[in-house]
Scaffold this motif. Sequence first.
Motif, mmCIF file in Angstrom:
data_model
loop_
_atom_site.group_PDB
_atom_site.id
_atom_site.type_symbol
_atom_site.label_atom_id
_atom_site.label_comp_id
_atom_site.label_asym_id
_atom_site.label_seq_id
_atom_site.Cartn_x
_atom_site.Cartn_y
_atom_site.Cartn_z
ATOM 1 N N UNK A 173 49.688 41.964 50.849
ATOM 2 C CA UNK A 173 49.137 42.689 52.002
ATOM 3 C C UNK A 173 47.835 42.050 52.465
ATOM 4 N N UNK A 174 47.067 41.508 51.519
ATOM 5 C CA UNK A 174 45.777 40.886 51.811
ATOM 6 C C UNK A 174 45.830 39.416 51.422
ATOM 7 N N UNK A 175 44.811 38.671 51.841
ATOM 8 C CA UNK A 175 44.723 37.261 51.490
ATOM 9 C C UNK A 175 43.850 37.098 50.252
ATOM 10 N N UNK A 176 44.289 36.256 49.330
ATOM 11 C CA UNK A 176 43.582 36.009 48.092
ATOM 12 C C UNK A 176 43.437 34.513 47.861
ATOM 13 N N UNK A 222 39.573 35.932 44.157
ATOM 14 C CA UNK A 222 38.745 36.220 45.324
ATOM 15 C C UNK A 222 39.613 36.861 46.396
ATOM 16 N N UNK A 223 39.087 37.875 47.057
ATOM 17 C CA UNK A 223 39.819 38.575 48.111
ATOM 18 C C UNK A 223 39.133 38.308 49.439
ATOM 19 N N UNK A 238 35.459 35.026 51.425
ATOM 20 C CA UNK A 238 36.070 35.638 50.254
ATOM 21 C C UNK A 238 34.998 36.228 49.344
ATOM 22 N N UNK A 239 35.342 37.335 48.694
ATOM 23 C CA UNK A 239 34.444 38.004 47.755
ATOM 24 C C UNK A 239 35.102 38.002 46.380
#
Length: 95
Positions: free
Chosen positions: A16-19, A41-42, A49-50
């Motif tokens: 669903x999200x980028x990693x 990292x998301x 990215x965090x």
Amino acid sequence: MIFSKEIITINSPLLKDNYAISQDITDSASPEKHIISISVYKEIYPLLYKHHGMEMKLVSRKEDAETISLFNKKIYTISEDGKTLSYGKLIIPLE
């Protein structure tokens, strides 16, 4: 000091999200064992990215040869629910 780390973006339609991840393998006190570490990292904004988490595992050359090989070749699998990434027996949570 300047540090450089290879960041690998995770591409899968199951997510669903980028990693992105960074991976490292180091020797341990035992010559037959290695320590695998993966930082996750998301993406919180396009191209930003965090740090989201880190997993470490002690692996054996004999018992975990397939996991080490997949890790070194950067061949990962994403679970069908998109919540984990794995290299053989090594499972890394993404959410």
